[in-house]
Scaffold this active site. Sequence first.
Site, mmCIF file in Angstrom:
data_model
loop_
_atom_site.group_PDB
_atom_site.id
_atom_site.type_symbol
_atom_site.label_atom_id
_atom_site.label_comp_id
_atom_site.label_asym_id
_atom_site.label_seq_id
_atom_site.Cartn_x
_atom_site.Cartn_y
_atom_site.Cartn_z
ATOM 1 N N CYS A 114 0.798 -1.224 0.000
ATOM 2 C CA CYS A 114 0.000 0.000 0.000
ATOM 3 C C CYS A 114 0.830 1.274 0.000
ATOM 4 O O CYS A 114 0.295 2.365 -0.202
ATOM 5 C CB CYS A 114 -0.953 -0.010 1.188
ATOM 6 N N HIS A 137 -8.714 4.040 -2.387
ATOM 7 C CA HIS A 137 -7.366 3.503 -2.136
ATOM 8 C C HIS A 137 -6.913 2.586 -3.276
ATOM 9 O O HIS A 137 -6.771 1.385 -3.087
ATOM 10 C CB HIS A 137 -7.374 2.758 -0.805
#
Length: 401
Positions: free
Chosen positions: A89, A348
């Site tokens: 991430c 995201h």
Amino acid sequence: MVNRVFVVGVGMTKFEKPGRRTNEDGSAWDYPDMAREAGTKALTDAGISYDQVEQGYVGYVYGESTAGQRALYELGMTGIPVVNVNNNCSTGSTALYLAAQAIRGGLADCTIALGFEKMQPGSLGSTYDDRAQPMERHILALAEISEVLFPPAPWMFGAAGREHMQRYGTTAEQFAKIGLKNHKHSVNNPYAQFQDEYTLDEILDSRMIYDPLTKLQCSPTSDGSGAAILASAAFVDRHGLAERAVEIVGQAMTTDFASTFDGTCRSIIGYDMNVHAAQRVYDQAGLGADDFQVIELHDCFSANELLLYEALGLCAEGEAGKLVDSGDTTYGGRWVVNPSGGLISKGHPLGATGLAQCAELTWQLRGDADKRQVAGVTAALQHNIGLGGAAVVTAYQRADR
């Protein structure tokens, strides 16, 4: 000699629910389309052409080898080095870190960091099941101190949230207030995947994912792209870019320490990485947490944002719940945290997240954030983390400060 590094152009796409957007001809919106849009916006914002870029760093988590080349070829084919980046991430910020490092070390005068993601709907899963999983040690360590739930991400961050509740009396309502804040902020962000405002009861009453985390406190899967053009001081001077340039005055990347496996949930999700990266940046920049007005941080879940208040030094250990209640992390408070809506509401797309954070903070420092604009911004802080693990923290100030 360490060269100064400036952000001279940023661009991003609107973040979208996977598979929702199509091109004008009805074809699927694919990662080259995303990269072309974000990259072109960044180049236009900088006022330069692609043939002036000397190196490219392209981040994505889900994709085939050399997808970075395929993405940048939408901007031009000039033979420059292109590095494909994957750091879970924190991929977008890792691409930014590498692009800045090339300038900092005098290897280039102008670089591009670009990130994208084309994701599958639903919870994140592994791609390969015939080899060791990168987060195997983290999952096994957490399983020794917490009940096990799959998919792992909400379990891991939710367990850290529960640990904070047990240690310090933090409440489910305080976690929910973070979701409330970030959804409210996203209403004014045209790039956000979601632009809906909710009441606190709606946040609390939404579907439970892993107690205390309800659906409206969790980041969604997303498609999208972000890009940043970085330049040296010589390049900025040569092209007259100082007026809108933003300087990276501190930047650090950390990976797991031995203390990651010290037997606490917060360490397993990267608390020590965050603390060390932030402190290095504060030392480099000569700034402390109180010197920033706006912060974009990695709120993949509300529990992580709350823990980051302590890791980044916004409050003392155990005081994050009180900080939430004080209103000091939104407009009118001490800081505005995640004016973009954060991961929870902006979305995201893993490879793009860190570069979208960079874009938001660049706009804030320039005074170009429209209805999201924070008053009197002189310094901005960015935090991005990937489990398994890497944390990247970056501090920014205007070049003409």
